[in-house]
Design a protein around this motif. Structure first.
Motif, PDB file in Angstrom:
ATOM      1  N   UNK A 150      11.492   2.062   7.156  1.00 36.94           N
ATOM      2  CA  UNK A 150      11.373   0.605   7.351  1.00 36.94           C
ATOM      3  C   UNK A 150      10.800   0.121   8.651  1.00 36.94           C
ATOM      4  N   UNK A 151      10.736   1.003   9.549  1.00 35.28           N
ATOM      5  CA  UNK A 151      10.578   0.623  11.086  1.00 35.28           C
ATOM      6  C   UNK A 151       9.428   1.166  11.399  1.00 35.28           C
ATOM      7  N   UNK A 152       8.536   0.624  12.019  1.00 32.52           N
ATOM      8  CA  UNK A 152       7.092   0.731  12.560  1.00 32.52           C
ATOM      9  C   UNK A 152       7.103   0.673  14.064  1.00 32.52           C
ATOM     10  N   UNK A 153       6.731   1.774  14.770  1.00 32.01           N
ATOM     11  CA  UNK A 153       6.699   1.586  16.282  1.00 32.01           C
ATOM     12  C   UNK A 153       5.230   1.525  16.664  1.00 32.01           C
ATOM     13  N   UNK A 154       4.245   1.370  15.967  1.00 26.61           N
ATOM     14  CA  UNK A 154       2.613   1.631  16.353  1.00 26.61           C
ATOM     15  C   UNK A 154       2.071   0.133  16.052  1.00 26.61           C
ATOM     16  N   UNK A 155       2.575  -0.640  15.103  1.00 25.79           N
ATOM     17  CA  UNK A 155       1.870  -1.873  14.862  1.00 25.79           C
ATOM     18  C   UNK A 155       2.907  -3.023  14.791  1.00 25.79           C
ATOM     19  N   UNK A 213       4.169  -6.695  13.344  1.00 24.46           N
ATOM     20  CA  UNK A 213       4.583  -6.918  11.823  1.00 24.46           C
ATOM     21  C   UNK A 213       3.653  -7.758  11.299  1.00 24.46           C
ATOM     22  N   UNK A 214       2.826  -8.490  11.953  1.00 30.45           N
ATOM     23  CA  UNK A 214       1.731  -9.324  11.281  1.00 30.45           C
ATOM     24  C   UNK A 214       0.628  -8.337  10.765  1.00 30.45           C
ATOM     25  N   UNK A 215       0.387  -7.476  11.451  1.00 31.49           N
ATOM     26  CA  UNK A 215      -0.697  -6.736  10.815  1.00 31.49           C
ATOM     27  C   UNK A 215      -0.126  -5.689   9.716  1.00 31.49           C
ATOM     28  N   UNK A 216       1.204  -5.385   9.658  1.00 31.65           N
ATOM     29  CA  UNK A 216       1.504  -4.520   8.643  1.00 31.65           C
ATOM     30  C   UNK A 216       1.763  -5.550   7.457  1.00 31.65           C
ATOM     31  N   UNK A 217       2.179  -6.633   7.509  1.00 29.97           N
ATOM     32  CA  UNK A 217       2.144  -7.790   6.752  1.00 29.97           C
ATOM     33  C   UNK A 217       0.804  -7.987   5.877  1.00 29.97           C
ATOM     34  N   UNK A 218      -0.125  -7.913   6.583  1.00 28.95           N
ATOM     35  CA  UNK A 218      -1.373  -8.413   6.143  1.00 28.95           C
ATOM     36  C   UNK A 218      -2.082  -7.086   5.224  1.00 28.95           C
ATOM     37  N   UNK A 219      -1.624  -5.912   5.872  1.00 33.81           N
ATOM     38  CA  UNK A 219      -2.200  -4.725   4.961  1.00 33.81           C
ATOM     39  C   UNK A 219      -1.456  -4.518   3.813  1.00 33.81           C
ATOM     40  N   UNK A 220      -0.119  -4.783   4.012  1.00 30.78           N
ATOM     41  CA  UNK A 220       0.782  -4.721   2.757  1.00 30.78           C
ATOM     42  C   UNK A 220       0.074  -5.421   1.686  1.00 30.78           C
TER      43      UNK A 220
END
Length: 197
Positions: free
Chosen positions: A175-180, A182-189
């Motif tokens: 549930x946690x990402x240390x490389x990206x 959150x806005x990038x992750x939300x868009x990719x998801x």
């Protein structure tokens, strides 16, 4: 120029017909060239064109087949193997009960990262070595990061393997990402949600 060539040789090369078909005439000449451009595209329906394409494709396959045969001969004469051979030989060895028994007994835990990029042979090896007991195989993968489709990696195979392991093991989702961000992750998801659902 093409007109003179046609008059001298009685034909034009196929790429020259394409050149005519893609010609961009000025406003004054456009009407005059419409029929010629339309006629030029008809070359694709020509039996001679189809025969040439078939002959070309056959020639490519013949060359590739000869190259593969020569490559295999080269390796055999020199006692060499490549990466694919290593995988294939290991897979074949695992079909030998005595070899499979020794290897599976010696391996207590098998951990595989980037599992979404395994091909069918690699997947079969992994499952043969670590899929016989619950808790023995630990795989990590993300179908959104699969980049080796050109090498026969298949996220459907990853999904099937994961589903099979879920029946006898535990599935964790980070549930946690240390490389990206959150806005990038939300868009990719959002982009990938429909592709992999």
């Amino acid at each position: 120029q093409l007109k003179n060539k046609h008059e001298k040789q009685g034909r034009l090369a196929w790429h020259e017909w394409v050149k005519i078909a893609k010609s961009d005439a000025g406003a004054k000449s456009k009407k005059l060239l419409e029929e010629l451009i339309e006629f030029s595209w008809e070359h694709e329906k020509s039996q001679a064109f189809q025969d040439d394409i078939t002959q070309f494709i056959d020639a490519i396959f013949d060359i590739v087949s000869e190259a593969i045969t020569e490559y295999e001969s080269y390796k055999q004469k020199r006692g060499l193997i490549d990466y694919t051979d290593m995988e294939t030989h290991v897979k074949r060895l695992l079909h030998n009960p005595s070899v499979a028994e020794v290897l599976t007994d010696e391996i207590d835990l098998l951990m595989v990262d980037e599992f979404q990029d395994t091909d069918p042979v690699q997947s079969e090896i992994v499952l043969a070595l670590g899929g016989d007991k619950p808790g023995k195989l630990f795989i990590v993968g993300d179908p959104k990061q699969s980049i080796y489709g050109f090498r026969r990696a298949d996220i459907e195979m990853y999904a099937g393997t994961r589903a099979a392991l879920e029946k006898s093991g535990v599935t964790l989702q980070f549930q946690q990402n240390f490389r990206s961000r959150s806005t990038i992750l939300d868009w990719v998801n959002e982009v990938f949600a429909k592709l992999i659902s």
